[in-house]
Design a protein around this motif. Structure first.
Motif, short mmCIF file in Angstrom:
data_model
loop_
_atom_site.label_atom_id
_atom_site.label_comp_id
_atom_site.label_asym_id
_atom_site.label_seq_id
_atom_site.Cartn_x
_atom_site.Cartn_y
_atom_site.Cartn_z
N LEU A 49 35.59 38.64 33.31
CA LEU A 49 36.20 39.94 33.04
C LEU A 49 35.81 40.84 34.20
N PHE A 50 36.77 41.24 35.01
CA PHE A 50 36.47 42.02 36.20
C PHE A 50 37.45 43.18 36.30
N THR A 51 36.92 44.38 36.47
CA THR A 51 37.75 45.58 36.60
C THR A 51 37.86 45.95 38.07
N GLY A 52 39.08 46.06 38.53
CA GLY A 52 39.33 46.41 39.93
C GLY A 52 39.26 47.90 40.17
N PRO A 53 39.40 48.31 41.43
CA PRO A 53 39.26 49.72 41.77
C PRO A 53 40.36 50.60 41.18
N ASP A 54 41.47 49.98 40.77
CA ASP A 54 42.55 50.75 40.14
C ASP A 54 42.44 50.77 38.62
N GLY A 55 41.37 50.17 38.10
CA GLY A 55 41.16 50.15 36.65
C GLY A 55 41.76 48.96 35.95
N SER A 56 42.47 48.10 36.68
CA SER A 56 43.08 46.93 36.06
C SER A 56 42.05 45.83 35.83
N LEU A 57 42.26 45.07 34.77
CA LEU A 57 41.37 43.96 34.44
C LEU A 57 41.91 42.69 35.09
N GLY A 58 41.02 41.98 35.80
CA GLY A 58 41.43 40.76 36.48
C GLY A 58 40.71 39.55 35.94
N THR A 59 41.34 38.40 36.07
CA THR A 59 40.78 37.14 35.60
C THR A 59 40.40 36.26 36.80
N LYS A 60 39.68 35.21 36.51
CA LYS A 60 39.33 34.24 37.55
C LYS A 60 40.60 33.65 38.15
N GLU A 61 41.53 33.27 37.30
CA GLU A 61 42.77 32.66 37.77
C GLU A 61 43.50 33.59 38.75
N GLN A 62 43.56 34.86 38.42
CA GLN A 62 44.22 35.83 39.30
C GLN A 62 43.47 35.99 40.62
#
Length: 144
Positions: A49-62
């Motif tokens: 579970l990773f939150t990017g600088p724009d606030g979006s949640l990213g996955t390992k696959e992404q």
């Protein structure tokens, strides 16, 4: 190799030394700079579970897909400060401040960023990032 590729994280470590976690952060940095998807795959947990600088949640696959396709390409990654805090034998938190130049979708993005990561050790003894967040650090003028 860029000069910034050689900055040892141990020289920017603040607080108590934790060579094991410092080495993991260095391996992650090297994998990002090289777009080494196999190394990133080993260092990132499946259920990231990773939150990017724009606030979006990213996955390992992404994340892996972005590195593999070249949609995200780290060009410079100069650590300025690393803090490590162990939370038991199998969990560690890191806070890394770094100057970056990253191409995102062909657009160059430069700035100073703060990463907060959660590392956990699984039953087999391997450490992986299970969570984190990255945000821009405004410069003194209030811009990024």
């Amino acid at each position: 190799m860029h000069e910034t590729d050689r900055t040892p994280l141990a020289t920017v470590l603040l607080g108590e030394a934790d060579p094991e976690i410092v080495e993991l952060e260095a391996r992650l940095r090297a994998a990002q700079l090289a777009a080494d998807v196999a190394a990133l795959d080993r260092l990132i947990a499946e259920d990231l579970l990773f939150t990017g600088p724009d606030g979006s949640l990213g996955t390992k696959e992404q994340d892996l897909a972005a590195h593999a396709s070249g949609a995200v390409r780290f060009r410079e990654h100069e650590p300025e400060e690393l803090r490590v805090r162990r939370v038991g034998a199998n969990v560690a938190l890191t806070a890394l401040r770094a100057r970056l130049m990253v191409e995102v979708g062909g657009v160059e993005v430069r700035g100073t960023y703060r990463y907060t990561r959660v590392w956990t050790r699984d039953g087999g003894g391997s450490w992986r990032v299970v969570g984190g967040h990255v945000s821009a650090v405004p410069d003194k003028s209030g811009t990024q």
